[in-house]
Design a protein around this motif. Structure first.
Motif, PDB file in Angstrom:
ATOM      1  N   UNK A 138     -18.315  -4.815  31.049  1.00 13.64           N
ATOM      2  CA  UNK A 138     -17.568  -3.585  30.838  1.00 13.64           C
ATOM      3  C   UNK A 138     -16.706  -3.694  29.592  1.00 13.64           C
ATOM      4  N   UNK A 139     -16.013  -2.614  29.261  1.00 13.63           N
ATOM      5  CA  UNK A 139     -15.103  -2.632  28.120  1.00 13.63           C
ATOM      6  C   UNK A 139     -13.682  -2.447  28.608  1.00 13.63           C
ATOM      7  N   UNK A 140     -12.823  -3.383  28.191  1.00 15.61           N
ATOM      8  CA  UNK A 140     -11.427  -3.362  28.614  1.00 15.61           C
ATOM      9  C   UNK A 140     -10.577  -2.609  27.602  1.00 15.61           C
ATOM     10  N   UNK A 141      -9.682  -1.782  28.124  1.00 18.14           N
ATOM     11  CA  UNK A 141      -8.710  -1.081  27.300  1.00 18.14           C
ATOM     12  C   UNK A 141      -7.349  -1.667  27.631  1.00 18.14           C
ATOM     13  N   UNK A 142      -6.696  -2.268  26.631  1.00 20.72           N
ATOM     14  CA  UNK A 142      -5.395  -2.895  26.832  1.00 20.72           C
ATOM     15  C   UNK A 142      -4.303  -1.878  26.535  1.00 20.72           C
ATOM     16  N   UNK A 143      -3.350  -1.759  27.455  1.00 19.66           N
ATOM     17  CA  UNK A 143      -2.236  -0.844  27.271  1.00 19.66           C
ATOM     18  C   UNK A 143      -1.500  -0.657  28.583  1.00 19.66           C
ATOM     19  N   UNK A 144      -0.200  -0.460  28.504  1.00 22.59           N
ATOM     20  CA  UNK A 144       0.631  -0.377  29.710  1.00 22.59           C
ATOM     21  C   UNK A 144       0.778   1.056  30.200  1.00 22.59           C
ATOM     22  N   UNK A 155      -3.095   9.398  33.098  1.00 24.31           N
ATOM     23  CA  UNK A 155      -3.433   8.402  32.091  1.00 24.31           C
ATOM     24  C   UNK A 155      -4.657   8.887  31.323  1.00 24.31           C
ATOM     25  N   UNK A 156      -4.580   8.844  29.993  1.00 25.53           N
ATOM     26  CA  UNK A 156      -5.671   9.311  29.142  1.00 25.53           C
ATOM     27  C   UNK A 156      -6.238   8.127  28.379  1.00 25.53           C
ATOM     28  N   UNK A 157      -7.561   7.992  28.386  1.00 26.35           N
ATOM     29  CA  UNK A 157      -8.263   6.983  27.590  1.00 26.35           C
ATOM     30  C   UNK A 157      -8.840   7.695  26.369  1.00 26.35           C
ATOM     31  N   UNK A 158      -8.365   7.309  25.182  1.00 25.91           N
ATOM     32  CA  UNK A 158      -8.835   7.912  23.936  1.00 25.91           C
ATOM     33  C   UNK A 158      -9.902   7.002  23.333  1.00 25.91           C
ATOM     34  N   UNK A 159     -11.151   7.471  23.322  1.00 28.50           N
ATOM     35  CA  UNK A 159     -12.282   6.651  22.913  1.00 28.50           C
ATOM     36  C   UNK A 159     -12.346   6.454  21.399  1.00 28.50           C
ATOM     37  N   UNK A 173     -28.906  -0.717  13.322  1.00 28.01           N
ATOM     38  CA  UNK A 173     -28.702  -0.254  14.693  1.00 28.01           C
ATOM     39  C   UNK A 173     -27.282   0.273  14.878  1.00 28.01           C
ATOM     40  N   UNK A 174     -27.141   1.261  15.763  1.00 25.81           N
ATOM     41  CA  UNK A 174     -25.816   1.719  16.172  1.00 25.81           C
ATOM     42  C   UNK A 174     -25.307   0.809  17.287  1.00 25.81           C
ATOM     43  N   UNK A 175     -24.091   0.325  17.134  1.00 27.53           N
ATOM     44  CA  UNK A 175     -23.494  -0.613  18.074  1.00 27.53           C
ATOM     45  C   UNK A 175     -22.181  -0.047  18.586  1.00 27.53           C
ATOM     46  N   UNK A 176     -21.930  -0.210  19.874  1.00 27.59           N
ATOM     47  CA  UNK A 176     -20.674   0.239  20.475  1.00 27.59           C
ATOM     48  C   UNK A 176     -19.631  -0.866  20.370  1.00 27.59           C
ATOM     49  N   UNK A 177     -18.590  -0.595  19.615  1.00 25.56           N
ATOM     50  CA  UNK A 177     -17.457  -1.515  19.474  1.00 25.56           C
ATOM     51  C   UNK A 177     -16.189  -0.707  19.740  1.00 25.56           C
ATOM     52  N   UNK A 178     -15.927  -0.395  21.002  1.00 24.98           N
ATOM     53  CA  UNK A 178     -14.872   0.573  21.303  1.00 24.98           C
ATOM     54  C   UNK A 178     -13.501   0.209  20.749  1.00 24.98           C
ATOM     55  N   UNK A 179     -12.875   1.202  20.131  1.00 24.58           N
ATOM     56  CA  UNK A 179     -11.476   1.119  19.725  1.00 24.58           C
ATOM     57  C   UNK A 179     -10.745   2.167  20.550  1.00 24.58           C
ATOM     58  N   UNK A 180     -10.156   1.734  21.661  1.00 19.70           N
ATOM     59  CA  UNK A 180      -9.646   2.662  22.656  1.00 19.70           C
ATOM     60  C   UNK A 180      -8.122   2.629  22.725  1.00 19.70           C
ATOM     61  N   UNK A 181      -7.522   3.808  22.931  1.00 20.57           N
ATOM     62  CA  UNK A 181      -6.084   3.905  23.180  1.00 20.57           C
ATOM     63  C   UNK A 181      -5.861   4.281  24.637  1.00 20.57           C
ATOM     64  N   UNK A 182      -4.822   3.723  25.219  1.00 26.52           N
ATOM     65  CA  UNK A 182      -4.428   4.054  26.587  1.00 26.52           C
ATOM     66  C   UNK A 182      -3.084   4.768  26.523  1.00 26.52           C
ATOM     67  N   UNK A 183      -3.035   5.994  27.049  1.00 28.83           N
ATOM     68  CA  UNK A 183      -1.881   6.858  26.847  1.00 28.83           C
ATOM     69  C   UNK A 183      -1.416   7.442  28.170  1.00 28.83           C
TER      70      UNK A 183
END
Length: 291
Positions: A138-144, A155-159, A173-183
């Motif tokens: 899975x992909x982890x989103x770090x944020x309090x 809580x909003x996850x901004x992809x 190739x297209x690769x998923x390297x998520x840069x996610x915000x937790x709000x």
């Protein structure tokens, strides 16, 4: 797509669940997914398939939602304040610092079907998005975020798809390297308005933390992303409107840049510096192109 909501209308829905319905030591939380825009107009869809949503808090990892079949989401529909409702549940009150998105394995697609994660272009061609290890971990989103005892939170996850889906230079190739915000919804506001003036191509408004923008931001980073350190961004529509959503309270510098239809950077058109935003405020700011 189903379950699309305007996030600033969520407060009334959340408050519907009265505190007397919440067990002692618990609170309620709602979870939503949103996204920022792509600079390129040639892309029609960016689709991911989510199999599970988990959070890490006082009880360790807790499953919020596990889908019987993967939930297929077109991220490009989640712009300008739109969100996708993941789930709403009661959890142990306290501090949480991670969310994990489980992603469907490529093997879930059958003959003649699109893969579970893909980019679709305006000419109807489809390119698969490869998940380096997200199928297993899975992909982890770090944020309090905090669930108050007897209280409620959203809580909003901004992809941020423009940073998260990148094209590998060697393989193409297209690769998923998520840069996610937790709000947390209670801590954010928005900046919106109209852009006027003459320009060629398409306009994008980028929001930077005060003083963080520099000329080097116009150069692509290792993944080919320009303006990579912007907090969020918004395309300017045909009527000149923009909407920078889910910004934490603070001071921002706005950078307005033009791009061609393929998403290639042309030039910076103007800047608006020292824009102050408070939580819960929808700030109206019209911008005139001057450069």
């Amino acid at each position: 797509m189903k379950h699309l909501w305007k996030i600033f209308g969520l407060a009334a829905l959340v408050l519907f669940y009265g505190c007397d319905r919440i067990e002692s030591g618990n609170g309620r939380a709602s979870f939503y997914l949103t996204d920022g825009p792509l600079e390129a107009e040639s892309v029609a869809e960016v689709v991911i398939s989510i199999s599970k949503v988990e959070v890490f808090g006082p009880d360790g990892w807790t499953t919020i939602k596990e889908y019987e079949s993967p939930e297929v989401i077109n991220l490009l529909e989640l712009q300008g304040g739109e969100t996708f409702f993941l789930d709403e549940t009661e959890l142990t009150s306290g501090l949480y610092d991670q969310i994990r998105l489980g992603l469907a394995a490529s093997a879930t697609s059958g003959a003649g079907e699109n893969p579970p994660h893909y980019v679709k272009f305006n000419d109807e061609s489809v390119e698969e998005i490869f998940i380096p290890s997200g199928n297993q971990t899975g992909y982890k989103i770090i944020g309090d975020f905090t669930i108050p005892d007897g209280g409620v939170t959203s809580v909003i996850i901004d992809f941020d798809v423009r940073k998260s889906v990148v094209k590998a230079g060697s393989s193409g190739q297209f690769i998923l390297k998520p840069t996610l915000r937790l709000i947390e919804d209670a801590n954010v506001g928005s900046i919106e308005g109209n852009v006027t003036g003459e320009f060629d191509g398409n306009l994008v408004v980028y929001a930077y933390d005060d003083g963080e923008y520099s000329e080097s931001e116009k150069e692509p980073d290792a993944d080919g992303v320009v303006f990579a350190n912007a907090v969020t961004s918004s395309n300017v529509d045909a009527e000149g409107n923009y909407n920078l959503s889910f910004l934490p309270s603070g001071t921002y510098d706005l950078v307005i840049a033009s791009f061609d239809a393929e998403g290639n950077f042309i030039e910076v058109k103007t800047q608006e510096n020292d824009v102050e935003l408070e939580a819960g405020v929808k700030l109206d700011l019209n911008i005139e192109l001057t450069l």
